[in-house]
Design a protein around this motif. Structure first.
Motif, PDB file in Angstrom:
ATOM      1  N   LEU A 124     -48.928  53.195 -19.082  1.00 34.46           N
ATOM      2  CA  LEU A 124     -49.009  51.444 -19.441  1.00 34.46           C
ATOM      3  C   LEU A 124     -50.506  50.762 -19.592  1.00 34.46           C
ATOM      4  O   LEU A 124     -50.177  49.737 -20.256  1.00 34.46           O
ATOM      5  CB  LEU A 124     -47.911  50.827 -18.306  1.00 34.46           C
ATOM      6  CG  LEU A 124     -46.827  51.515 -18.108  1.00 34.46           C
ATOM      7  CD1 LEU A 124     -45.813  51.063 -16.950  1.00 34.46           C
ATOM      8  CD2 LEU A 124     -46.031  51.360 -19.660  1.00 34.46           C
ATOM      9  N   ALA A 162     -57.044  44.377 -23.111  1.00 39.23           N
ATOM     10  CA  ALA A 162     -55.375  44.116 -22.540  1.00 39.23           C
ATOM     11  C   ALA A 162     -54.957  42.623 -22.491  1.00 39.23           C
ATOM     12  O   ALA A 162     -56.236  41.729 -22.128  1.00 39.23           O
ATOM     13  CB  ALA A 162     -55.480  44.805 -21.835  1.00 39.23           C
ATOM     14  N   LEU A 186     -46.226  51.409 -31.049  1.00 43.80           N
ATOM     15  CA  LEU A 186     -45.585  51.845 -29.918  1.00 43.80           C
ATOM     16  C   LEU A 186     -45.353  53.029 -29.531  1.00 43.80           C
ATOM     17  O   LEU A 186     -44.950  53.448 -30.539  1.00 43.80           O
ATOM     18  CB  LEU A 186     -44.406  50.835 -30.170  1.00 43.80           C
ATOM     19  CG  LEU A 186     -43.401  51.272 -28.831  1.00 43.80           C
ATOM     20  CD1 LEU A 186     -43.391  50.507 -27.300  1.00 43.80           C
ATOM     21  CD2 LEU A 186     -41.756  50.423 -29.315  1.00 43.80           C
ATOM     22  N   VAL A 235     -52.731  48.233 -29.435  1.00 49.81           N
ATOM     23  CA  VAL A 235     -51.555  49.754 -28.620  1.00 49.81           C
ATOM     24  C   VAL A 235     -50.657  49.656 -27.453  1.00 49.81           C
ATOM     25  O   VAL A 235     -50.945  48.644 -26.517  1.00 49.81           O
ATOM     26  CB  VAL A 235     -52.090  50.975 -27.860  1.00 49.81           C
ATOM     27  CG1 VAL A 235     -51.276  51.680 -27.483  1.00 49.81           C
ATOM     28  CG2 VAL A 235     -53.112  51.080 -28.900  1.00 49.81           C
ATOM     29  N   THR A 236     -48.831  49.737 -27.636  1.00 49.97           N
ATOM     30  CA  THR A 236     -48.719  49.191 -26.598  1.00 49.97           C
ATOM     31  C   THR A 236     -47.749  50.364 -26.171  1.00 49.97           C
ATOM     32  O   THR A 236     -47.153  50.759 -27.209  1.00 49.97           O
ATOM     33  CB  THR A 236     -47.306  47.934 -27.050  1.00 49.97           C
ATOM     34  OG1 THR A 236     -47.968  47.590 -27.881  1.00 49.97           O
ATOM     35  CG2 THR A 236     -46.747  47.563 -26.545  1.00 49.97           C
ATOM     36  N   VAL A 237     -47.497  50.682 -25.191  1.00 47.89           N
ATOM     37  CA  VAL A 237     -47.859  51.288 -23.845  1.00 47.89           C
ATOM     38  C   VAL A 237     -46.279  51.251 -23.105  1.00 47.89           C
ATOM     39  O   VAL A 237     -45.408  50.101 -22.774  1.00 47.89           O
ATOM     40  CB  VAL A 237     -48.164  52.630 -23.025  1.00 47.89           C
ATOM     41  CG1 VAL A 237     -47.608  53.547 -22.501  1.00 47.89           C
ATOM     42  CG2 VAL A 237     -49.973  52.516 -23.965  1.00 47.89           C
ATOM     43  N   SER A 238     -45.198  51.929 -22.817  1.00 51.36           N
ATOM     44  CA  SER A 238     -43.845  51.120 -23.477  1.00 51.36           C
ATOM     45  C   SER A 238     -43.114  52.511 -21.991  1.00 51.36           C
ATOM     46  O   SER A 238     -43.746  53.316 -22.232  1.00 51.36           O
ATOM     47  CB  SER A 238     -43.423  51.050 -24.025  1.00 51.36           C
ATOM     48  OG  SER A 238     -42.783  52.225 -24.576  1.00 51.36           O
ATOM     49  N   ASP A 265     -52.704  51.371 -20.977  1.00 52.75           N
ATOM     50  CA  ASP A 265     -53.880  51.267 -21.723  1.00 52.75           C
ATOM     51  C   ASP A 265     -53.241  50.194 -22.441  1.00 52.75           C
ATOM     52  O   ASP A 265     -53.999  50.295 -24.332  1.00 52.75           O
ATOM     53  CB  ASP A 265     -53.766  53.027 -22.151  1.00 52.75           C
ATOM     54  CG  ASP A 265     -54.015  53.904 -21.312  1.00 52.75           C
ATOM     55  OD1 ASP A 265     -53.387  54.797 -21.642  1.00 52.75           O
ATOM     56  OD2 ASP A 265     -55.117  53.438 -21.193  1.00 52.75           O
ATOM     57  N   THR A 266     -52.480  49.705 -23.115  1.00 55.83           N
ATOM     58  CA  THR A 266     -51.722  49.294 -23.457  1.00 55.83           C
ATOM     59  C   THR A 266     -52.930  47.594 -24.159  1.00 55.83           C
ATOM     60  O   THR A 266     -53.168  46.335 -22.694  1.00 55.83           O
ATOM     61  CB  THR A 266     -50.048  47.819 -23.291  1.00 55.83           C
ATOM     62  OG1 THR A 266     -49.798  48.889 -22.807  1.00 55.83           O
ATOM     63  CG2 THR A 266     -49.769  46.651 -23.377  1.00 55.83           C
TER      64      THR A 266
END
Length: 123
Positions: A87, A39, A11, A119-122, A89-90
C-alpha cells in the motif's frame, strides 16, 4: 535536450506487480537514470538509480528485493519492475536523467524529469 515519458502505472492489488517504462527522446546512453516517487502529502523521494553503463544500481532500502531497475540502451528506455507491491508504494513515479560523473540519488542533481505515472496499490 532530453525528454522523458513514463508509462505503465495503474491500479494493482497489494502483492501484485507492475513494470514502469521511461522512454527517452534524445540519447541517454551517457546519462545515469533514476526513479523517484511522490506519495500523497509527502515529499518526492529517491527509489532507484542505474549508472550509464548499467553496471551500478542503487535502491531505497524499503524497495530492495522487490524492485528492479534496468535499462535497454538500444531502445533508449529505462524500466522499473515492481514486485510484491505494498500500500505504501502508492505514489506518482518519476523518471529522471543525470549527466553527472557520479551517480546521484539526490533529486536536485537530476538534469531532466518526466511528468510521472501514477501507481495505486489497493488492499
Amino acid at each position: 535536450q532530453v525528454q522523458l515519458v513514463e508509462s505503465g502505472g495503474g491500479l494493482v492489488q497489494a502483492g501484485g506487480s507492475l513494470r514502469l517504462s521511461c522512454a527517452a527522446s534524445g540519447h541517454i546512453s551517457g546519462y545515469h537514470m533514476g526513479w523517484f516517487r511522490q506519495a500523497p502529502g509527502k515529499e518526492r523521494e529517491f527509489v532507484a538509480s542505474i549508472s550509464w553503463s548499467g553496471a551500478s544500481v542503487t535502491y531505497l532500502n524499503s524497495v530492495k528485493g522487490r524492485f528492479i531497475i534496468s535499462r535497454d540502451r538500444a531502445k533508449n528506455t529505462v524500466y522499473l519492475q515492481m514486485n510484491s507491491l505494498k500500500l505504501e508504494d502508492t505514489a506518482v513515479y518519476y523518471c529522471a536523467a543525470d549527466l553527472a560523473a557520479v551517480v546521484s540519488t539526490t533529486q536536485d542533481d537530476m538534469d531532466y524529469w518526466g511528468k510521472g505515472t501514477l501507481v495505486t496499490v489497493s488492499s
